[in-house]
Design an enzyme around this catalytic site. Sequence first.
Site, short mmCIF file in Angstrom:
data_model
loop_
_atom_site.label_atom_id
_atom_site.label_comp_id
_atom_site.label_asym_id
_atom_site.label_seq_id
_atom_site.Cartn_x
_atom_site.Cartn_y
_atom_site.Cartn_z
N ASP A 165 -0.09 -0.36 8.41
CA ASP A 165 -0.23 0.06 7.02
C ASP A 165 -0.20 1.59 6.97
OD1 ASP A 165 -1.00 0.60 4.43
OD2 ASP A 165 -2.81 -0.64 4.47
N ASP A 170 -11.31 1.77 1.18
CA ASP A 170 -9.86 1.89 1.24
C ASP A 170 -9.35 2.64 0.01
OD1 ASP A 170 -7.19 1.55 1.94
OD2 ASP A 170 -7.06 -0.47 1.10
N ASN A 206 0.96 -11.36 1.29
CA ASN A 206 -0.34 -10.86 1.73
C ASN A 206 -1.42 -11.84 1.30
OD1 ASN A 206 -2.52 -9.35 2.54
ND2 ASN A 206 -2.39 -7.88 0.87
N GLU A 210 2.96 -6.94 -3.54
CA GLU A 210 1.51 -7.05 -3.45
C GLU A 210 0.89 -7.77 -4.63
OE1 GLU A 210 -0.98 -7.42 -1.85
OE2 GLU A 210 -2.05 -5.55 -1.42
N TYR A 263 -1.15 -6.93 13.10
CA TYR A 263 -1.13 -5.99 11.98
C TYR A 263 -2.37 -5.12 11.99
CZ TYR A 263 -1.39 -4.55 7.02
OH TYR A 263 -1.49 -3.85 5.85
N ASP A 316 -0.03 3.26 4.08
CA ASP A 316 -0.43 3.64 2.72
C ASP A 316 0.75 4.23 1.94
OD1 ASP A 316 -2.99 2.67 2.98
OD2 ASP A 316 -3.87 4.57 3.55
N HIS A 318 4.53 -0.23 6.67
CA HIS A 318 4.86 -0.43 5.26
C HIS A 318 4.32 0.75 4.46
CE1 HIS A 318 0.85 -1.83 3.92
NE2 HIS A 318 0.83 -2.68 4.93
N ARG A 358 6.26 -1.71 0.24
CA ARG A 358 5.25 -2.47 -0.50
C ARG A 358 5.34 -2.10 -1.97
NH1 ARG A 358 -1.37 -2.37 0.27
NH2 ARG A 358 -1.72 -1.94 -1.94
N CYS A 398 -7.23 -0.22 -3.36
CA CYS A 398 -6.90 -1.53 -2.82
C CYS A 398 -5.94 -2.22 -3.78
CB CYS A 398 -8.18 -2.36 -2.66
SG CYS A 398 -7.87 -4.11 -2.34
N GLU A 439 3.83 2.14 0.37
CA GLU A 439 3.68 1.56 -0.96
C GLU A 439 4.05 2.53 -2.07
OE1 GLU A 439 -1.07 1.91 -1.68
OE2 GLU A 439 -0.38 0.99 0.19
#
Length: 313
Positions: A96, A69, A220, A198, A54, A98, A123, A168, A133, A125
């Site tokens: 990721d 992040d 996660n 998440e 990942y 985002d 993924h 996500r 984050c 989100e």
Amino acid sequence: MDPRNRGETVITTASSPGAELRAAVTAERPLQIPGVINAYHAMMAEASDYRAIYLSGSGVAGASYGLPDLGMTTLNEVAEDVRRITGACGLPLLVDADTGWGNAFMINKAITELARAGAAGVHIEDQVQAKRCGHRPGKEIVPLEEMVDRITAAVDAKPDPDFVVMARIDALAIEGMESALDRARAVEAAGADMLFPEAMPDLDDYRKFTEAVDIPVLANLTEFGLTPAFTTDQLASVGVAIALYPLSAFRAMNAAALSVFKTIRSEGTQASEIPNMQTRDEYYEFLNYREFEEKIDSLFAAETTGSTEGNAQ
């Protein structure tokens, strides 16, 4: 020629990275996926018998650019790290992405570029573009309809049917469990292949998601966040399919590096830290260093022999 091929016939298959990731999820439940922040870590993960790896957005931001992040890295910057990792490691890589970096056309582009770079899946989100984050306060999420549009756009851009689009869901902390479950069902209907709820604080929270959808659910297990360090047995008991450790090695690496820096500065030598270091031989082993060395030696030896024979004539 790459000396890692050793002159052997290389047999290629039609299996795509996405198909390999799906096969890994089927073969191991829950599938343990470690986060890697560079190509060398990916090689060590592969040598440690993991089936998939990942790349965290936080890892790209922090390790590659020294940024928090907070949605500050671009598609091109993430794609570059993806290329470096997939170029060195044969394991399928989940990335990721985002919030997808923009509107539907941008999400289409993101899927295309990340797949071209070698990603097995991504993924996306449901946070707003100015994301945070997932385990920090102050998150904001987009309306359910906008999240569905993001997943629809991502699915539309899949380069092959096996490429994984994972949704996500960050809604639990903002709108509660029922809203998060509604979003889970909606993104599944929109074509999401897997689900990433998440910041789940309780084990039973995962059970609610695994019972609500028919697609694999990821947990996660990031450290120092809202989710405890559940074991694989615990996760299996509630139907979780994937256990993600996004920055575990990175955090350990950072602590070790800081200790070395402070030790050298305070003691004037690194001697006391040497027992904690990877040895030169261990480092070379993961890189197949000596095979490269032997290859170049054999090439130069042939040139030297030819030159000597020519001079003798």
